[in-house]
Design an enzyme around this catalytic site. Sequence first.
Site, mmCIF file in Angstrom:
data_model
loop_
_atom_site.group_PDB
_atom_site.id
_atom_site.type_symbol
_atom_site.label_atom_id
_atom_site.label_comp_id
_atom_site.label_asym_id
_atom_site.label_seq_id
_atom_site.Cartn_x
_atom_site.Cartn_y
_atom_site.Cartn_z
ATOM 1 N N CYS A 270 0.845 -1.212 0.000
ATOM 2 C CA CYS A 270 0.000 0.000 0.000
ATOM 3 C C CYS A 270 0.878 1.258 0.000
ATOM 4 O O CYS A 270 1.638 1.466 -0.933
ATOM 5 C CB CYS A 270 -1.013 -0.031 1.143
ATOM 6 S SG CYS A 270 -2.370 1.154 0.877
ATOM 7 N N HIS B 215 -3.891 -4.825 -0.303
ATOM 8 C CA HIS B 215 -3.496 -5.326 1.011
ATOM 9 C C HIS B 215 -3.561 -6.852 1.026
ATOM 10 O O HIS B 215 -4.628 -7.402 1.283
ATOM 11 C CB HIS B 215 -4.425 -4.771 2.088
ATOM 12 C CG HIS B 215 -4.177 -3.337 2.405
ATOM 13 N ND1 HIS B 215 -3.244 -2.927 3.326
ATOM 14 C CD2 HIS B 215 -4.710 -2.202 1.902
ATOM 15 C CE1 HIS B 215 -3.220 -1.608 3.388
ATOM 16 N NE2 HIS B 215 -4.107 -1.142 2.531
ATOM 17 N N GLU C 102 -2.567 -8.791 3.274
ATOM 18 C CA GLU C 102 -2.904 -9.256 4.633
ATOM 19 C C GLU C 102 -4.389 -9.119 4.918
ATOM 20 O O GLU C 102 -4.864 -9.560 5.958
ATOM 21 C CB GLU C 102 -2.059 -8.495 5.668
ATOM 22 C CG GLU C 102 -2.512 -7.082 6.000
ATOM 23 C CD GLU C 102 -2.156 -6.024 4.955
ATOM 24 O OE1 GLU C 102 -1.748 -6.392 3.831
ATOM 25 O OE2 GLU C 102 -2.314 -4.830 5.266
#
Lengths: 262, 218
Positions: free
Chosen positions: B83, B186, B188
């Site tokens: 990001c 993202h 994650e």
Amino acid sequence: MRVARIIPCLDVDAGRVVKGTNFVGLRDAGDPVELAARYDLEGADELVFLDITASSDNRDTTIDMVHRVADQVYIPFTVGGGIRTLEDARRMLRAGADKVSVNTAAVDRPELISEIAAEFGVQCVVCAIDAKRRVVEGRPWVAADGWEVYVHGGRTPTGRDAIEWAGEAVRRGAGELLVTSMDRDGTREGFDNELMRVIGGAVSVPIVASGGVGTLQHLVDGVLDGGADAVLAASIFHFQEHTVAEAKDVMAAAGITVRPAD
Amino acid sequence: MTRPLVAVLDYGIGNLHSAQKALERGGADARLTADRSLIADADGVVLPGVGAFGACMDALRRVGLDEAAADAVSSGRPFLGICVGMQMLFSASEEDDGAVGLGIIPGVVRWIPPGPKIPQMQWNVLHISQPADPMLQHLGDEPWVYFVHSLHGVPDDPGVVAATVEYGSTLNAAFRLDNVFAAQFHPEKSSRPGLALLSNFVRICASPRSADDREVSA
């Protein structure tokens, strides 16, 4: 490509998920981490946890829950309820929440939105707005009368106009608005799509429609009629009346682009 | 296989917990750290970031991790930017006039062209331009990943674009430059495809060989 999001909402009281009808009369619907993992598997796009008790005694319980959810579930989630200070927001975000949702404290002190946005970015500040149609005696409801902002879990009218507050919240740095119709919440009659349209037309950020979902068609209506970017629902998912995957099938069949469930 | 040490650079911004946990789930000994000696010893380095470009660069410099990141990149060890951590690898950003990035990927971070709602805050399909990249294995044919961004990287050399996404126009979503992989989305927070990407990173970190050998073996 614009992709509508489906967001199960988990109202949390002392570490357990509950869901109210018009914000009273709660029923227990399970463990937050278990539910979160199940929603992830079903294809939920995000999750919202609203800590509805939010007493300071339960704050650590909530942070522990946020930690456990973040350990096991790899989709974005928002935590709201009782975020009163920048420090409250910081603790939630450091524990693993992706966004915090502010409501009463932001109405009391709108700088809270700017403070969180300045430190963590607008993408992690959701302003939750609980709005109720103004009923003027002697005439049926008309849009000119607007909606009033309520706080304290929908118990306290503020006299503030919801559209005006939505605009201020976004100017101050809210990256998303979670708009709940107090008239519809818990009724299972569908979103107040006029409210969603009016607020969505007044601001540039994504709108999450909330309050009143009773059928999967209501989710479709929220996107197509209400113009919402995301639709939030609780009880229809918690009690396994419908899965998120079913909701996505219905939305896709209505021509809405959604991320398919696995 | 011993667990590779992955340093997740902690310079005081947002939510690093999920990135750390997801890397651990992928088999890493993942540490949130600002300790330069630990970063120098790590098998791989992750530079996360959320919020504004200028604020993140300031925070990174304040704790001296801009140099640690540059050292890690030049050492040839696997490096992952996520990001705003991805954006900081560029030379500059339209978001903050005058803010200077790390300049590892020559180019500028530009606003998403007008049209769609900004930020893009949603899941979207990743279109993979470099299917042989070891970071992009096992993600599925059309992986859905989670984006929250108002800007995207526009590199001087379009050959470094590893994946794109359609949002009003075609935006760059991931980059590969030697040992550096950088993602606008993202991983994650991208459920199974995201975890697969992070597992790939951990596996690459676990390999004792050079970056080039790793590509061949993957």
